[in-house]
Design a protein around this motif. Structure first.
Motif, PDB file in Angstrom:
ATOM      1  N   SER A 132       7.925  86.535  31.266  1.00  0.00           N
ATOM      2  CA  SER A 132       7.791  85.963  29.922  1.00  0.00           C
ATOM      3  C   SER A 132       6.709  84.887  29.924  1.00  0.00           C
ATOM      4  O   SER A 132       6.626  84.075  30.860  1.00  0.00           O
ATOM      5  CB  SER A 132       9.114  85.346  29.447  1.00  0.00           C
ATOM      6  N   VAL A 133       5.884  84.862  28.868  1.00  0.00           N
ATOM      7  CA  VAL A 133       4.833  83.834  28.717  1.00  0.00           C
ATOM      8  C   VAL A 133       4.881  83.352  27.280  1.00  0.00           C
ATOM      9  O   VAL A 133       5.306  84.081  26.371  1.00  0.00           O
ATOM     10  CB  VAL A 133       3.432  84.399  29.063  1.00  0.00           C
ATOM     11  N   TRP A 134       4.448  82.107  27.050  1.00  0.00           N
ATOM     12  CA  TRP A 134       4.404  81.558  25.705  1.00  0.00           C
ATOM     13  C   TRP A 134       3.414  80.402  25.649  1.00  0.00           C
ATOM     14  O   TRP A 134       2.998  79.847  26.684  1.00  0.00           O
ATOM     15  CB  TRP A 134       5.779  81.109  25.236  1.00  0.00           C
ATOM     16  N   GLY A 135       3.004  80.006  24.433  1.00  0.00           N
ATOM     17  CA  GLY A 135       2.034  78.928  24.268  1.00  0.00           C
ATOM     18  C   GLY A 135       1.611  78.786  22.822  1.00  0.00           C
ATOM     19  O   GLY A 135       2.277  79.266  21.904  1.00  0.00           O
ATOM     20  N   GLY A 164       3.819  85.478  36.988  1.00  0.00           N
ATOM     21  CA  GLY A 164       3.529  86.576  37.914  1.00  0.00           C
ATOM     22  C   GLY A 164       2.217  87.261  37.571  1.00  0.00           C
ATOM     23  O   GLY A 164       1.172  86.613  37.466  1.00  0.00           O
ATOM     24  N   SER A 165       2.258  88.554  37.356  1.00  0.00           N
ATOM     25  CA  SER A 165       1.042  89.325  37.058  1.00  0.00           C
ATOM     26  C   SER A 165       0.735  89.363  35.568  1.00  0.00           C
ATOM     27  O   SER A 165      -0.233  90.018  35.146  1.00  0.00           O
ATOM     28  CB  SER A 165       1.196  90.765  37.572  1.00  0.00           C
ATOM     29  N   LEU A 166       1.520  88.644  34.746  1.00  0.00           N
ATOM     30  CA  LEU A 166       1.314  88.616  33.296  1.00  0.00           C
ATOM     31  C   LEU A 166       0.663  87.295  32.895  1.00  0.00           C
ATOM     32  O   LEU A 166       1.153  86.212  33.225  1.00  0.00           O
ATOM     33  CB  LEU A 166       2.656  88.770  32.576  1.00  0.00           C
ATOM     34  N   ARG A 167      -0.458  87.383  32.156  1.00  0.00           N
ATOM     35  CA  ARG A 167      -1.191  86.197  31.714  1.00  0.00           C
ATOM     36  C   ARG A 167      -1.489  86.317  30.236  1.00  0.00           C
ATOM     37  O   ARG A 167      -1.659  87.433  29.696  1.00  0.00           O
ATOM     38  CB  ARG A 167      -2.500  86.048  32.499  1.00  0.00           C
ATOM     39  N   SER A 168      -1.621  85.147  29.570  1.00  0.00           N
ATOM     40  CA  SER A 168      -1.843  85.159  28.122  1.00  0.00           C
ATOM     41  C   SER A 168      -2.715  83.980  27.705  1.00  0.00           C
ATOM     42  O   SER A 168      -2.800  82.964  28.401  1.00  0.00           O
ATOM     43  CB  SER A 168      -0.502  85.093  27.378  1.00  0.00           C
ATOM     44  N   GLU A 169      -3.336  84.100  26.505  1.00  0.00           N
ATOM     45  CA  GLU A 169      -4.141  83.021  25.926  1.00  0.00           C
ATOM     46  C   GLU A 169      -4.214  83.221  24.423  1.00  0.00           C
ATOM     47  O   GLU A 169      -4.610  84.295  23.941  1.00  0.00           O
ATOM     48  CB  GLU A 169      -5.550  82.997  26.513  1.00  0.00           C
ATOM     49  N   GLY A 170      -3.842  82.188  23.651  1.00  0.00           N
ATOM     50  CA  GLY A 170      -3.884  82.255  22.190  1.00  0.00           C
ATOM     51  C   GLY A 170      -5.037  81.435  21.645  1.00  0.00           C
ATOM     52  O   GLY A 170      -5.394  80.390  22.195  1.00  0.00           O
ATOM     53  N   SER A 171      -5.643  81.886  20.522  1.00  0.00           N
ATOM     54  CA  SER A 171      -6.765  81.166  19.920  1.00  0.00           C
ATOM     55  C   SER A 171      -6.842  81.477  18.437  1.00  0.00           C
ATOM     56  O   SER A 171      -6.344  82.506  17.958  1.00  0.00           O
ATOM     57  CB  SER A 171      -8.085  81.567  20.597  1.00  0.00           C
ATOM     58  N   VAL A 172      -7.480  80.542  17.685  1.00  0.00           N
ATOM     59  CA  VAL A 172      -7.760  80.738  16.264  1.00  0.00           C
ATOM     60  C   VAL A 172      -9.090  81.469  16.156  1.00  0.00           C
ATOM     61  O   VAL A 172     -10.086  81.039  16.737  1.00  0.00           O
ATOM     62  CB  VAL A 172      -7.807  79.395  15.519  1.00  0.00           C
ATOM     63  N   ASP A 173      -9.120  82.561  15.425  1.00  0.00           N
ATOM     64  CA  ASP A 173     -10.338  83.361  15.323  1.00  0.00           C
ATOM     65  C   ASP A 173     -11.470  82.558  14.673  1.00  0.00           C
ATOM     66  O   ASP A 173     -11.249  81.749  13.766  1.00  0.00           O
ATOM     67  CB  ASP A 173     -10.053  84.615  14.488  1.00  0.00           C
ATOM     68  N   SER A 174     -12.679  82.774  15.170  1.00  0.00           N
ATOM     69  CA  SER A 174     -13.835  82.021  14.686  1.00  0.00           C
ATOM     70  C   SER A 174     -14.218  82.373  13.251  1.00  0.00           C
ATOM     71  O   SER A 174     -14.984  81.642  12.611  1.00  0.00           O
ATOM     72  CB  SER A 174     -15.035  82.266  15.612  1.00  0.00           C
ATOM     73  N   HIS A 175     -13.715  83.481  12.720  1.00  0.00           N
ATOM     74  CA  HIS A 175     -14.038  83.881  11.349  1.00  0.00           C
ATOM     75  C   HIS A 175     -13.063  83.304  10.332  1.00  0.00           C
ATOM     76  O   HIS A 175     -13.148  83.625   9.129  1.00  0.00           O
ATOM     77  CB  HIS A 175     -14.051  85.416  11.236  1.00  0.00           C
ATOM     78  N   SER A 176     -12.161  82.463  10.781  1.00  0.00           N
ATOM     79  CA  SER A 176     -11.209  81.865   9.840  1.00  0.00           C
ATOM     80  C   SER A 176     -11.934  80.953   8.862  1.00  0.00           C
ATOM     81  O   SER A 176     -12.960  80.333   9.193  1.00  0.00           O
ATOM     82  CB  SER A 176     -10.139  81.084  10.605  1.00  0.00           C
ATOM     83  N   THR A 177     -11.400  80.841   7.616  1.00  0.00           N
ATOM     84  CA  THR A 177     -12.026  80.021   6.574  1.00  0.00           C
ATOM     85  C   THR A 177     -11.011  79.015   6.032  1.00  0.00           C
ATOM     86  O   THR A 177      -9.906  78.881   6.547  1.00  0.00           O
ATOM     87  CB  THR A 177     -12.524  80.921   5.425  1.00  0.00           C
TER      88      THR A 177
END
Length: 263
Positions: A254-257, A136-149
């Motif tokens: 509900s959203v997941w990924g 519906g009106s809920l959207r999501s996006e997961g990512s690994v931060d670029s500063h990870s080591t």
């Protein structure tokens, strides 16, 4: 007009039949004249007249014959229309095709190489039935931060809602891949609006944010992050994931990924 006159003259010339007796009679009448005052011998007087008469008859016959011959022999004008020869069309010569030697098999052309495709740097979860980033009106996006080591990492979750939320629970789940330990977390919403926990259970480190009763999440874009140490080396996030359960005036969503490489 000239063709008509020529045709009429030709027809008249062919139909003409000269009357020799009549011509000779006219010549003799013209030669006969009043008697001369001086008498001349008959022979001398008749010789010039006879000569003149003969010459006149010969001239008339010769002139008429020439005129008739000229008219009869003159060929009629041709009605053929002369046109310029058409320019020859260019001849197309086919390019020679090499033929295979007797008893040999013609080589099959090799297929064109496939265009090169760029490979993203870093592991990106393969879309599957377990991924549901929008409801519906809920959207999501997961990512690994670029500063990870190679020792430490951060997972980010961007949450967008077009309507205010009256209930919200956010979970980040980090698989235990070796020495995974919590080092902190944060969110862009006020910290007093949430109850936050970070604990490991069943080989998974779980970060959880729960909206307190009576609080509201405004419409817009919000971010949640979990930070942790891990064993030395490049860590795969293929088994990590997130889940969000929310409530708005439109009903539950509900959203997941998973977490892809940083953008």
């Amino acid at each position: 007009m000239n063709d008509h006159i020529t045709r009429r003259l030709r027809e008249a010339a062919e139909a003409h039949q000269p009357d020799r007796a009549r011509i000779l009679a006219r010549v003799e009448r013209g030669a006969a004249g009043p008697p001369a005052r001086h008498r001349t011998p008959p022979f001398a007087r008749s010789w010039p007249r006879a000569s003149l008469a003969g010459l006149a008859v010969a001239g008339i016959l010769a002139t008429g014959g020439l005129a008739v011959a000229g008219i009869v022999r003159t060929p009629p004008p041709s009605d053929t229309v002369t046109t310029a020869p058409a320019a020859p069309s260019p001849t197309v010569t086919p390019s020679p095709t090499p033929s295979a030697a007797p008893g040999s098999v013609a080589p099959v052309p090799a297929p064109a190489p496939a265009p090169a495709t760029s490979t993203p740097t870093g592991p990106r979860p393969t879309p599957s039935a377990s991924s549901h980033p929008q409801d519906g009106s809920l959207r999501s996006e997961g990512s690994v931060d670029s500063h990870s080591t190679v020792y430490w990492a951060q997972h980010n979750l961007v949450l967008k809602t077009a309507q205010p939320l009256t209930s919200l629970t956010v979970e980040l789940r980090i698989a235990q891949t070796g020495d995974v330990r919590d080092t902190g977390n944060w969110r862009t919403l006020p910290s007093d609006d949430f109850t936050v926990t970070a604990q490991e259970s069943g080989g998974v480190l779980v970060y959880r944010w729960v909206l307190k009763p009576g609080r509201t999440v405004p419409a817009g874009q919000h971010e949640f992050a979990g930070q942790f140490n891990h064993a030395t080396g490049t860590r795969s996030a293929a088994n990590d994931g997130y889940r969000v359960d929310a409530q708005s005036s439109s009903g539950p969503a509900s959203v997941w990924g998973g977490f892809g490489p940083a953008r």
